[in-house]
Design a protein around this motif. Structure first.
Motif, PDB file in Angstrom:
ATOM      1  N   GLU A 147       0.824  -1.206   0.000  1.00 26.88           N
ATOM      2  CA  GLU A 147       0.000   0.000   0.000  1.00 26.88           C
ATOM      3  C   GLU A 147       0.855   1.252   0.000  1.00 26.88           C
ATOM      4  OE1 GLU A 147      -4.103  -0.966   2.151  1.00 26.88           O
ATOM      5  OE2 GLU A 147      -2.385  -1.388   3.450  1.00 26.88           O
ATOM      6  N   ILE A 148       1.967   1.200   0.723  1.00 30.10           N
ATOM      7  CA  ILE A 148       2.880   2.348   0.733  1.00 30.10           C
ATOM      8  C   ILE A 148       3.450   2.571  -0.659  1.00 30.10           C
ATOM      9  CG2 ILE A 148       5.056   3.236   1.654  1.00 30.10           C
ATOM     10  CD1 ILE A 148       4.421   1.755   4.254  1.00 30.10           C
ATOM     11  N   ILE A 149       3.811   1.491  -1.335  1.00 32.22           N
ATOM     12  CA  ILE A 149       4.311   1.599  -2.708  1.00 32.22           C
ATOM     13  C   ILE A 149       3.223   2.120  -3.632  1.00 32.22           C
ATOM     14  CG2 ILE A 149       5.137   0.250  -4.689  1.00 32.22           C
ATOM     15  CD1 ILE A 149       6.640  -1.517  -2.648  1.00 32.22           C
ATOM     16  N   LYS A 150       1.991   1.672  -3.410  1.00 33.05           N
ATOM     17  CA  LYS A 150       0.876   2.124  -4.248  1.00 33.05           C
ATOM     18  C   LYS A 150       0.577   3.613  -4.037  1.00 33.05           C
ATOM     19  CE  LYS A 150      -3.634   0.505  -5.853  1.00 33.05           C
ATOM     20  NZ  LYS A 150      -3.160   0.342  -7.241  1.00 33.05           N
ATOM     21  N   MET A 151       1.012   4.173  -2.903  1.00 36.89           N
ATOM     22  CA  MET A 151       0.827   5.602  -2.658  1.00 36.89           C
ATOM     23  C   MET A 151       1.950   6.431  -3.268  1.00 36.89           C
ATOM     24  SD  MET A 151      -0.853   5.940   1.175  1.00 36.89           S
ATOM     25  CE  MET A 151       0.264   4.822   2.028  1.00 36.89           C
ATOM     26  N   GLY A 152       2.823   5.780  -4.057  1.00 35.71           N
ATOM     27  CA  GLY A 152       3.821   6.528  -4.816  1.00 35.71           C
ATOM     28  C   GLY A 152       5.252   6.447  -4.317  1.00 35.71           C
ATOM     29  N   PHE A 153       5.506   5.624  -3.299  1.00 36.07           N
ATOM     30  CA  PHE A 153       6.858   5.508  -2.758  1.00 36.07           C
ATOM     31  C   PHE A 153       7.527   4.246  -3.295  1.00 36.07           C
ATOM     32  CE2 PHE A 153       4.248   7.730   0.365  1.00 36.07           C
ATOM     33  CZ  PHE A 153       4.973   8.903   0.527  1.00 36.07           C
ATOM     34  N   SER A 154       8.820   4.335  -3.559  1.00 36.31           N
ATOM     35  CA  SER A 154       9.562   3.152  -4.009  1.00 36.31           C
ATOM     36  C   SER A 154       9.938   2.307  -2.805  1.00 36.31           C
ATOM     37  CB  SER A 154      10.827   3.567  -4.761  1.00 36.31           C
ATOM     38  OG  SER A 154      11.738   4.208  -3.879  1.00 36.31           O
ATOM     39  N   ALA A 155      10.249   1.027  -3.079  1.00 32.55           N
ATOM     40  CA  ALA A 155      10.682   0.148  -1.993  1.00 32.55           C
ATOM     41  C   ALA A 155      11.961   0.678  -1.350  1.00 32.55           C
ATOM     42  CB  ALA A 155      10.891  -1.270  -2.525  1.00 32.55           C
ATOM     43  N   LYS A 156      12.835   1.266  -2.163  1.00 33.85           N
ATOM     44  CA  LYS A 156      14.094   1.806  -1.643  1.00 33.85           C
ATOM     45  C   LYS A 156      13.855   3.006  -0.728  1.00 33.85           C
ATOM     46  CE  LYS A 156      18.675   3.489  -2.987  1.00 33.85           C
ATOM     47  NZ  LYS A 156      18.672   4.555  -1.983  1.00 33.85           N
ATOM     48  N   SER A 157      12.938   3.904  -1.141  1.00 34.20           N
ATOM     49  CA  SER A 157      12.673   5.077  -0.308  1.00 34.20           C
ATOM     50  C   SER A 157      12.073   4.664   1.028  1.00 34.20           C
ATOM     51  CB  SER A 157      11.747   6.052  -1.036  1.00 34.20           C
ATOM     52  OG  SER A 157      10.476   5.469  -1.266  1.00 34.20           O
ATOM     53  N   LEU A 158      11.265   3.617   1.022  1.00 34.51           N
ATOM     54  CA  LEU A 158      10.708   3.108   2.280  1.00 34.51           C
ATOM     55  C   LEU A 158      11.821   2.529   3.148  1.00 34.51           C
ATOM     56  CD1 LEU A 158       8.430   2.323   4.196  1.00 34.51           C
ATOM     57  CD2 LEU A 158       8.073   0.263   2.815  1.00 34.51           C
ATOM     58  N   THR A 159      12.689   1.722   2.542  1.00 35.12           N
ATOM     59  CA  THR A 159      13.815   1.123   3.287  1.00 35.12           C
ATOM     60  C   THR A 159      14.714   2.199   3.878  1.00 35.12           C
ATOM     61  OG1 THR A 159      13.787  -0.847   1.874  1.00 35.12           O
ATOM     62  CG2 THR A 159      15.812  -0.410   3.121  1.00 35.12           C
ATOM     63  N   ASP A 160      15.031   3.213   3.061  1.00 36.74           N
ATOM     64  CA  ASP A 160      15.891   4.308   3.530  1.00 36.74           C
ATOM     65  C   ASP A 160      15.242   5.060   4.687  1.00 36.74           C
ATOM     66  OD1 ASP A 160      17.731   3.626   1.627  1.00 36.74           O
ATOM     67  OD2 ASP A 160      17.199   5.231   0.227  1.00 36.74           O
ATOM     68  N   TYR A 161      13.934   5.287   4.592  1.00 39.88           N
ATOM     69  CA  TYR A 161      13.249   6.013   5.661  1.00 39.88           C
ATOM     70  C   TYR A 161      13.242   5.191   6.952  1.00 39.88           C
ATOM     71  CZ  TYR A 161       9.816   8.262   8.566  1.00 39.88           C
ATOM     72  OH  TYR A 161       9.208   8.854   9.641  1.00 39.88           O
ATOM     73  N   LEU A 162      12.981   3.900   6.838  1.00 38.06           N
ATOM     74  CA  LEU A 162      12.933   3.046   8.023  1.00 38.06           C
ATOM     75  C   LEU A 162      14.284   3.000   8.737  1.00 38.06           C
ATOM     76  CD1 LEU A 162      10.798   0.078   6.627  1.00 38.06           C
ATOM     77  CD2 LEU A 162      10.063   1.813   8.271  1.00 38.06           C
ATOM     78  N   ALA A 163      15.364   3.218   7.969  1.00 36.68           N
ATOM     79  CA  ALA A 163      16.707   3.184   8.552  1.00 36.68           C
ATOM     80  C   ALA A 163      17.168   4.545   9.053  1.00 36.68           C
ATOM     81  CB  ALA A 163      17.705   2.656   7.520  1.00 36.68           C
ATOM     82  N   SER A 164      16.367   5.580   8.826  1.00 32.11           N
ATOM     83  CA  SER A 164      16.771   6.934   9.207  1.00 32.11           C
ATOM     84  C   SER A 164      16.599   7.158  10.705  1.00 32.11           C
ATOM     85  CB  SER A 164      15.952   7.966   8.433  1.00 32.11           C
ATOM     86  OG  SER A 164      14.587   7.924   8.817  1.00 32.11           O
ATOM     87  N   ALA A 165      17.355   8.130  11.215  1.00 32.96           N
ATOM     88  CA  ALA A 165      17.335   8.402  12.660  1.00 32.96           C
ATOM     89  C   ALA A 165      15.999   8.956  13.125  1.00 32.96           C
ATOM     90  CB  ALA A 165      18.461   9.378  13.002  1.00 32.96           C
ATOM     91  N   ASN A 166      15.287   9.664  12.246  1.00 34.23           N
ATOM     92  CA  ASN A 166      14.026  10.298  12.628  1.00 34.23           C
ATOM     93  C   ASN A 166      12.801   9.486  12.227  1.00 34.23           C
ATOM     94  OD1 ASN A 166      15.372  12.602  13.694  1.00 34.23           O
ATOM     95  ND2 ASN A 166      15.596  13.435  11.626  1.00 34.23           N
ATOM     96  N   CYS A 167      12.980   8.208  11.967  1.00 33.07           N
ATOM     97  CA  CYS A 167      11.859   7.365  11.533  1.00 33.07           C
ATOM     98  C   CYS A 167      10.762   7.337  12.594  1.00 33.07           C
ATOM     99  CB  CYS A 167      12.363   5.950  11.253  1.00 33.07           C
ATOM    100  SG  CYS A 167      11.052   4.815  10.762  1.00 33.07           S
TER     101      CYS A 167
END
Length: 221
Positions: free
Chosen positions: A130-150
């Motif tokens: 669903e997150i991908i269907k809202m316009g986000f790539s799998a990589k952008s999701l992975t990068d966000y989950l690994a960020s300090a401010n997640c």
């Protein structure tokens, strides 16, 4: 000639320009999510290469108002225009609607706001698909989950009926789902803006919007 008929006839007889569907599309783009005065619309069209006299644009905007393409609100001594909300978004689904409006959100808040809005709307965690269907790539999701401010975390346990009840898109049976672990003021602020647009796009509010507002014309220039 009086009123709108005068302006429409002026536009129709003006030899220097043919008001085509392309100009209407430009006006829709300019007014997307905004209200602007006639001067404001004229100025932004000029920036896009359409240089027309203010009277011509007055006639065209009022004609679009009569065709129920635009809303007209009077803020003396001027008028401002906005796009008439359709009964639903053009794409026809909640994912595309959020994808369209999430572009106005600060990049660092896009994913948590999208997750928050969808989870609050559907009253459940949000799956990766669903997150991908809202316009986000799998990589952008992975990068966000690994960020300090997640602010997003994996949902602890997903009931089987959550997956089986979703029929509009394909969800992996063991796929991850996410929810907000930290809802701060910025996420609420951005989410509320999108939720309000969802409500406005889902119901008929014609006849309920005030003709005048407690603001000044400079807010729309």
């Amino acid at each position: 000639m009086k009123g709108t008929a005068k302006y429409i006839r002026f536009v129709t007889n003006h030899d220097a320009v043919t008001m085509s569907a392309n100009i209407y599309l430009l006006i829709k783009e300019i007014l997307k999510g905004r209200q602007l005065s006639i001067s404001g619309v004229t100025r932004e069209l000029k920036d896009k290469g359409i240089d027309e006299h203010r009277l011509v644009m007055t006639g065209y905007l009022r004609a679009l108002k009569d065709l129920k393409k635009l809303n007209e609100v009077e803020i003396p001594p001027s008028k401002v225009y906005s796009i008439v909300e359709t009964g639903q978004n053009e794409s026809g689904d909640i994912y595309s609607f959020i994808s369209e409006h999430i572009k106005s959100v600060e990049p660092s808040f896009m994913i948590p706001v999208a997750v928050y809005v969808l989870s609050r709307t559907l009253d459940r965690p949000v799956f990766k698909e669903e997150i991908i269907k809202m316009g986000f790539s799998a990589k952008s999701l992975t990068d966000y989950l690994a960020s300090a401010n997640c602010a997003v975390t994996l949902a602890d346990k997903i009931p089987k009926e959550y997956v089986t009840s979703i029929t509009k898109i394909k969800i992996a049976p063991e796929g991850p789902a996410y929810e907000l672990k930290n809802v701060n003021g910025n996420i609420i602020k951005h989410s509320n803006c999108i939720l309000i647009k969802i409500v406005r796009g889902s119901v008929d509010i014609s006849g309920l919007i005030p003709k005048t507002k407690s603001t000044t014309i400079t807010d729309f220039e």
